[in-house]
Design an enzyme around this catalytic site. Structure first.
Site, PDB file in Angstrom:
ATOM      1  N   THR A 174       4.035   2.096   2.438  1.00  0.00           N
ATOM      2  CA  THR A 174       5.385   2.786   1.768  1.00  0.00           C
ATOM      3  C   THR A 174       6.051   3.437   2.264  1.00  0.00           C
ATOM      4  O   THR A 174       7.854   3.346   2.671  1.00  0.00           O
ATOM      5  CB  THR A 174       5.802   2.306   0.067  1.00  0.00           C
ATOM      6  OG1 THR A 174       4.999   1.399  -0.371  1.00  0.00           O
ATOM      7  CG2 THR A 174       6.834   3.020  -0.827  1.00  0.00           C
ATOM      8  N   GLY A 206       0.962  -1.284  -0.126  1.00  0.00           N
ATOM      9  CA  GLY A 206      -0.316   0.458  -0.204  1.00  0.00           C
ATOM     10  C   GLY A 206       0.607   1.511  -0.120  1.00  0.00           C
ATOM     11  O   GLY A 206       1.794   1.323   0.388  1.00  0.00           O
ATOM     12  N   CYS A 207       0.451   2.501   0.258  1.00  0.00           N
ATOM     13  CA  CYS A 207       1.168   3.539  -0.400  1.00  0.00           C
ATOM     14  C   CYS A 207       1.251   4.184   0.643  1.00  0.00           C
ATOM     15  O   CYS A 207       2.567   4.348   1.229  1.00  0.00           O
ATOM     16  CB  CYS A 207       0.390   4.576  -1.533  1.00  0.00           C
ATOM     17  SG  CYS A 207      -1.234   4.687  -0.827  1.00  0.00           S
ATOM     18  N   PHE A 208       0.405   4.536   2.025  1.00  0.00           N
ATOM     19  CA  PHE A 208       0.741   4.734   2.723  1.00  0.00           C
ATOM     20  C   PHE A 208       1.868   3.621   3.982  1.00  0.00           C
ATOM     21  O   PHE A 208       3.029   4.256   4.407  1.00  0.00           O
ATOM     22  CB  PHE A 208      -0.367   4.675   4.187  1.00  0.00           C
ATOM     23  CG  PHE A 208      -1.624   5.870   3.503  1.00  0.00           C
ATOM     24  CD1 PHE A 208      -1.099   6.884   4.091  1.00  0.00           C
ATOM     25  CD2 PHE A 208      -2.913   5.633   3.804  1.00  0.00           C
ATOM     26  CE1 PHE A 208      -1.340   8.152   3.803  1.00  0.00           C
ATOM     27  CE2 PHE A 208      -3.209   6.535   3.433  1.00  0.00           C
ATOM     28  CZ  PHE A 208      -3.041   8.068   3.595  1.00  0.00           C
TER      29      PHE A 208
END
Length: 328
Positions: A146, A142-144
């Site tokens: 990362t 997920g982006c968060f």
């Protein structure tokens, strides 16, 4: 190498096409969308006009003739096709949440039954490169998680508590408009949401534990009026005090061989459109503040997915991705 992008109508799909156009060995030959079959890709992604003549298709998984498939689909959708693609020898990078977590954790966090579970490498390359090398399937993070995990990783084993506070751009919500992303609700505003219960917290906890940390982990995201980017402030509470110079050395040494992690002041505009994660730390003794900046659509999604493809296929890790951000 022939590439398919399954679910190519969204922002992540558009970014995959944009970035892969510059890849030396990857040729996007198939872009799928159930609702847009027959529609030219550049009608949905007008910035790609002149770079592609592809049209959206809706092929069955067992008819796709490609070497690698990116699954840019919602969670629960990937589990219905991943196994079919793998059985045909197609390598897969899954950008959904379906294979990021153990089965029991996924089912608890997402509230659904996983119908085709198997264990997959978790694709933060800077932490899991060995597991991703020559893999047949990678779960793209997920982006968060990362931005958060990269911010905390060097200090994880020294911490007893880690608190992540993230500010995210509106594109992280996807391309379907809603009351949350309606301009009057976003502009000139900062909106915290899912204060204690965001689904990505499970990935953050998983990664901290994998780094040998027993630290308690907390996370609150905020929506801010920018298109792209995630700025994460990690409050890392230590077991023993550490001076700033020591913390800085720890971070510089930890990421010294990582092209896509730069030790410098994190500025969202400086990483926009790029696969870089910029990080800097400062200590007040028992609390180290580590701040990271990433583009949520690149290092937080499509760029990292291509980085993972490069690793799994034996390409140069930076292929298609070694471009600077767009500042201002």
């Amino acid at each position: 190498m022939k590439v398919a992008i399954v679910g190519a109508s969204g922002y992540a799909g558009g970014e995959l096409v944009r970035l892969l156009y510059h890849h030396s060995s990857a040729d996007v030959v198939c872009v799928t969308s159930r609702s847009l079959a027959g529609t030219p890709l550049d009608e949905v992604h007008p910035h790609l006009k002149g770079f592609t003549h592809l049209k959206f298709e809706n092929p069955a998984p067992d008819t796709m003739d490609v070497d690698v498939a990116f699954l840019a689909v919602p969670h629960t959708a990937a589990m219905t096709i991943a196994g079919k693609l793998l059985s045909r020898g197609i390598r897969v990078v899954d950008m959904s949440a379906d294979y990021r977590l153990p089965k029991d954790v996924f089912e608890k966090v997402y509230g659904v039954t996983h119908t085709d579970y198997f264990k997959a490498p978790y694709g933060i390359p800077e932490l899991h490169r060995k597991e991703c090398t020559n893999a047949k399937f990678i779960a793209n993070p997920g982006c968060f998680p990362t931005g958060a995990t990269l911010a905390a990783a060097p200090l994880a084993r020294y911490a007893h508590t880690v608190i992540f506070d993230s500010k995210t751009g509106v594109s992280g919500a996807g391309d379907n408009p809603s009351a949350t992303t309606h301009y009057p609700n976003v502009g000139d505003n900062v909106n915290p949401y899912k204060w204690t219960s965001h689904r990505h917290l499970a990935e953050m906890k998983q990664e901290l534990a994998g780094l040998g940390s027993s630290a308690a982990c907390y996370f609150t995201p905020h929506l801010v009026p920018v298109n792209r980017g995630i700025l994460t402030t990690a409050h890392i509470l230590l077991k023993e005090p550490m001076e700033t110079k020591e913390a800085e050395k720890l971070y510089r040494d930890y990421y010294k061989d990582e092209f896509f992690v730069r030790y410098q002041k994190p500025i969202l505009a400086a990483v926009r459109g790029s696969n870089f994660c910029d990080i800097m730390v400062e200590s007040e003794g028992l609390r180290v503040v580590a701040i990271s900046a990433i583009d949520n659509l690149v290092k937080g999604a499509s760029g990292q997915a291509i980085q993972n493809m490069n690793i799994m296929c034996g390409f140069k890790e930076t292929d298609g991705l070694d471009a600077a951000g767009m500042l201002p």
